[in-house]
Design an enzyme around this catalytic site. Structure first.
Site, PDB file in Angstrom:
ATOM      1  N   ARG C 224      41.716  39.081  40.864  1.00  0.00           N
ATOM      2  CA  ARG C 224      42.158  40.449  40.687  1.00  0.00           C
ATOM      3  C   ARG C 224      43.534  40.624  41.343  1.00  0.00           C
ATOM      4  O   ARG C 224      43.952  39.830  42.189  1.00  0.00           O
ATOM      5  CB  ARG C 224      41.157  41.439  41.301  1.00  0.00           C
ATOM      6  CG  ARG C 224      41.117  41.399  42.798  1.00  0.00           C
ATOM      7  CD  ARG C 224      39.868  42.077  43.382  1.00  0.00           C
ATOM      8  NE  ARG C 224      39.678  43.426  42.916  1.00  0.00           N
ATOM      9  CZ  ARG C 224      38.704  43.779  42.058  1.00  0.00           C
ATOM     10  NH1 ARG C 224      37.857  42.857  41.620  1.00  0.00           N
ATOM     11  NH2 ARG C 224      38.573  45.018  41.678  1.00  0.00           N
ATOM     12  N   GLY C 245      46.190  33.074  39.907  1.00  0.00           N
ATOM     13  CA  GLY C 245      46.303  33.880  41.118  1.00  0.00           C
ATOM     14  C   GLY C 245      46.488  35.365  40.826  1.00  0.00           C
ATOM     15  O   GLY C 245      46.706  35.785  39.684  1.00  0.00           O
ATOM     16  N   HIS C 246      46.451  36.155  41.868  1.00  0.00           N
ATOM     17  CA  HIS C 246      46.544  37.611  41.740  1.00  0.00           C
ATOM     18  C   HIS C 246      47.878  38.031  41.128  1.00  0.00           C
ATOM     19  O   HIS C 246      48.913  37.454  41.395  1.00  0.00           O
ATOM     20  CB  HIS C 246      46.330  38.295  43.085  1.00  0.00           C
ATOM     21  CG  HIS C 246      47.218  37.840  44.182  1.00  0.00           C
ATOM     22  ND1 HIS C 246      48.406  38.440  44.489  1.00  0.00           N
ATOM     23  CD2 HIS C 246      47.092  36.822  45.057  1.00  0.00           C
ATOM     24  CE1 HIS C 246      48.952  37.838  45.505  1.00  0.00           C
ATOM     25  NE2 HIS C 246      48.185  36.845  45.873  1.00  0.00           N
ATOM     26  N   ASN C 247      47.788  39.053  40.268  1.00  0.00           N
ATOM     27  CA  ASN C 247      48.973  39.663  39.661  1.00  0.00           C
ATOM     28  C   ASN C 247      49.696  38.789  38.646  1.00  0.00           C
ATOM     29  O   ASN C 247      50.835  39.095  38.273  1.00  0.00           O
ATOM     30  CB  ASN C 247      49.967  40.133  40.732  1.00  0.00           C
ATOM     31  CG  ASN C 247      49.420  41.277  41.561  1.00  0.00           C
ATOM     32  OD1 ASN C 247      48.696  41.036  42.527  1.00  0.00           O
ATOM     33  ND2 ASN C 247      49.732  42.502  41.186  1.00  0.00           N
ATOM     34  N   SER C 265      51.428  36.217  40.946  1.00  0.00           N
ATOM     35  CA  SER C 265      52.581  36.878  40.328  1.00  0.00           C
ATOM     36  C   SER C 265      53.424  35.982  39.437  1.00  0.00           C
ATOM     37  O   SER C 265      54.613  36.215  39.270  1.00  0.00           O
ATOM     38  CB  SER C 265      53.476  37.511  41.407  1.00  0.00           C
ATOM     39  OG  SER C 265      52.768  38.467  42.149  1.00  0.00           O
TER      40      SER C 265
END
Lengths: 359, 359, 359
Positions: C224, C245-247, C265
């Site tokens: 998330r 990974g996140h984002n 990201s």
């Protein structure tokens, strides 16, 4: 989902140990990124490089550190929270706006508990959880749906297992550990005695101990020791899909990023950082503070404080130089060819005689 | 947990096919490492390099091979078990002290069984296990909590699924396979027909067969074949987080270490060893006995018996030389510069004339 | 398992949009590979390189494209289906012979549903499934045994979760997503604020959105967002054991092969392909149509359409040249030594004088 609570900057500042610049009565409901925040939100500016984003930012308030606060003091008039450590302040704000849900203590009727389990009345055991005989859950332990705890495990205060985390028998989690879904702690180490082309499994009779505050990511695997213990040090963080072999030992506050692998009996000092997809072979030691670049393979022990990169890993600055040189190989070959041509010309102009005087 | 059983060295020697040196009446309760063993334990010395550890070792008895027994015969007076193959003897001792728990046969009342399952009365089906229609479990099969077996699967004698292992439909496990938690056997292979920028899934209608004695580690994934079979050979061992693509075939007794990846339709001969985080691309063959170094990427077929390393993988000794040379690139550049300077000096002293006689 | 249905080539041709050459009344029961097919099967020949396999092929009919049909028109007399896009035609044939089982709608009595769930009557909820409060399942959603859906999730029409897939709270799956066993969608991103050697967890309060038609492989993990969203674009395919990974944000129709890792990201354009075990570091962008070779590590943003390889990744053709040069390092050293020797001979024959006139 639930109706958001409004909080004034003044109230937030007090709560997280920051100070207010501008109107402390301004109220916000949440923290959002500079891009996504609206007038009812506070947005963090944690990095000078993102200053330009302030222009289009609609946030009602900002969070920044003293240095950045000074820098933008004339260009941006929004009220703000100013903190010594803005990233830590962001953590506190997020904890304020999004407190971890604490479920009611109790044992779901579908949970299956083995003989002799000791479950603190302040623990929460979710639907379809299975706990093996003789295991102990301290106060505040939260086992979410479908998590499985083996026999004779010991979970300290406040440990949380997300859905479908698995602990094999005899695993120990000290207080405050968090294990994400699909992580498997304590499966058999990968050890065989090979004889005549057949691999005989070495019974893996050791265990895994996670010290206090260890977090383990989704689908990570930490194997039990063959004999003795696999041990992850206080406050270390293990990302998704990391593999930790039998009998590894880490110091405190290590960071193992996504898909890192440690072969059996690797030892890490305190504060070691392994970036994504890197690995270390077995029976070596990475000293305190060692940093391993992404995708690297550490094949030998590394002294304290060193940064390494490459396959096999060497000192980081050395690796960087080599990468540059590697990129110049083509030119190197051309220079060599140039030298050969010039040398041939020189030799032709002034023939070198061999020892017998022939040319 | 349970009270340990004492056994005399004489009794143990007979059981594992070793001989006793010293007092065979000495009794031990377990095997521990040289560091952790106490007077009531036997400790293995399997490697000459660890001889120095004997000095502080408190073990009441030792386990070693003939060679090491001779070496330390004068310096260490402890009674000992001496075996031709000490590591294999250690396996037998561990099996003796830590027999695999055999649960009572039977089906937990919470298990959900599909129509037409055949479950041998001597199989054990744990809590919340789900078995799909038409699957067959032979005697001694042990499905632990939350494991899921799809439809029309076939599990041979003594197979064990740890908690939350998953078999998709039609998976075949021959006798004695062991699947660790979170491993997924038989998920769809990664195959698409791409048309106009859209990926159309190719139905994956083949299956997975694990031959006898295969062990699969935690969170590993072995995909079903698109057509036909993905097959893992007798006695092969697959470590945690390994990825095996659709239609791969391995020979017997292969070793796939942690986080290894095989792309689709890779073929391995017998006794192939892939070290941690290495990979092989699809539609190639690694011959019998091939050994792949950690982190390597095999892009082409490899003949029998070869050891390879690198990205792309080349013969191991060649890779080692290249790594050394790579480390000397800086010096190489300096030498080249030296040559260029000296050559310039030579040219200046005795100008080379071009064909028209100009210098 | 079930009795196979026979279908004539004529019927199949009509169904999949192909044409028949030869006897359209010939009936087949399934599609098998050239090696495995019998007289009652149709076998695909999709690649010219496999033409020789026709010789021993026992298939009663063939599937091929126009070009190959012409090529073998004289050498092979079997009736055949001829399609413009033979691989896509194979997909359609497999769908015909092996339709995805559609379970009866309904909620298994063992499912545990939170308050306020909205479950369409045409959804199927299997044994031991747990759905958190406030989640919504559209028509045709199929949650297989032991899958877990968190609170406030939203699953669009026809989404399928295989056994033991896990969605954390607030995850959104648009229509037609398929999540394989052990995949974990929405676990916390790996983010910490480190202060005085202690890692303070940054609450991860964003979510994951999988756009329509995304497929996620076994034991993959998609985290998330810290704030905002992690988003996987329409029709993208994520293989087993991939870490996102996140984002992260991907465009449409991306392909992430086995064990790929994206740090936090990372942004991918449309149609990006990452081959097995490759990775990309965070906060960079891989443009539309970028292709990353197996085992590569992308450390910088890549413009649209570029193919890259290596650690760190560079343009593919450059990497190939460097690999060749790397293989010639040994020869390069030898050439340099040769030059040095010859130069020494030249210098000896005609000593160069330094500026003071000494030699």
């Amino acid at each position: 989902m639930s109706r958001p609570t409004e909080r004034s900057l003044r109230e937030l500042a007090e709560r997280i140990g920051a100070r207010v610049e501008g109107d402390g009565a301004v109220r916000v409901t949440d923290l959002h990124s500079l891009e996504a925040a609206g007038p009812e939100h506070i947005a963090p500016l944690l990095d000078r490089r993102f200053r330009a984003r302030l222009q289009d930012c609609r946030a009602g308030a900002l969070l920044l550190d003293e240095g950045l606060a000074k820098e933008i003091s004339e260009s941006d008039e929004r009220p703000r929270l100013v903190a010594d450590k803005a990233r830590l302040a962001m953590v506190r704000l997020l904890e304020t706006f999004h407190p971890t849900p604490r479920p009611a203590p109790g044992i779901h009727p579908t949970a299956v508990l083995g003989d002799g389990c000791e479950i603190d009345p302040a623990a929460t055991v979710g639907p379809y959880v299975v706990v093996g005989e003789g295991s102990r859950l301290a106060a505040g332990v939260w086992l979410e749906a479908h998590s499985v705890v083996g026999r004779h495990c010991d979970l300290g205060e406040g440990c949380r297992l997300h859905p479908q985390a698995v602990l094999y028998d005899e695993t120990v989690l000290e207080a405050g550990c968090e294990i994400h879904s699909g992580a498997v702690i304590g499966a058999d180490g990968f050890g065989y005695a090979t004889d005549g082309g057949t691999h005989h499994k070495v019974p893996q009779v050791g265990r895994v101990v996670l010290e206090a505050g260890v977090e383990v990511g989704a689908n990570a695997a930490i194997d039990r020791a063959t004999l003795g213990e696999t041990r992850i040090g206080v406050g270390s963080k293990v990302d998704n899909l990391v593999q930790i072999g039998h009998n590894c030992q880490t110091g405190r506050a290590c960071i193992l990023s996504g898909q890192v692998g440690l072969a059996g009996s690797t030892t890490l000092g305190d504060g070691v950082v392994l970036a994504g997809q890197s690995g270390a072979s077995g029976h070596i030691r990475l000293g305190d503070g060692v940093q391993v670049a992404a995708k690297s393979a550490v094949l030998n022990s590394i002294p304290d404080g060193q940064k390494v990169a490459g396959i096999p890993a060497v000192e980081l600055s050395l690796w960087k130089r080599r990468v540059v040189l590697f990129g110049k190989l083509q030119k190197l070959v051309q220079r060599l060819r140039g030298v050969e041509d010039r040398l041939a010309a020189v030799e032709e102009a002034a023939p070198v005689k061999d020892e017998e005087g022939r040319d």
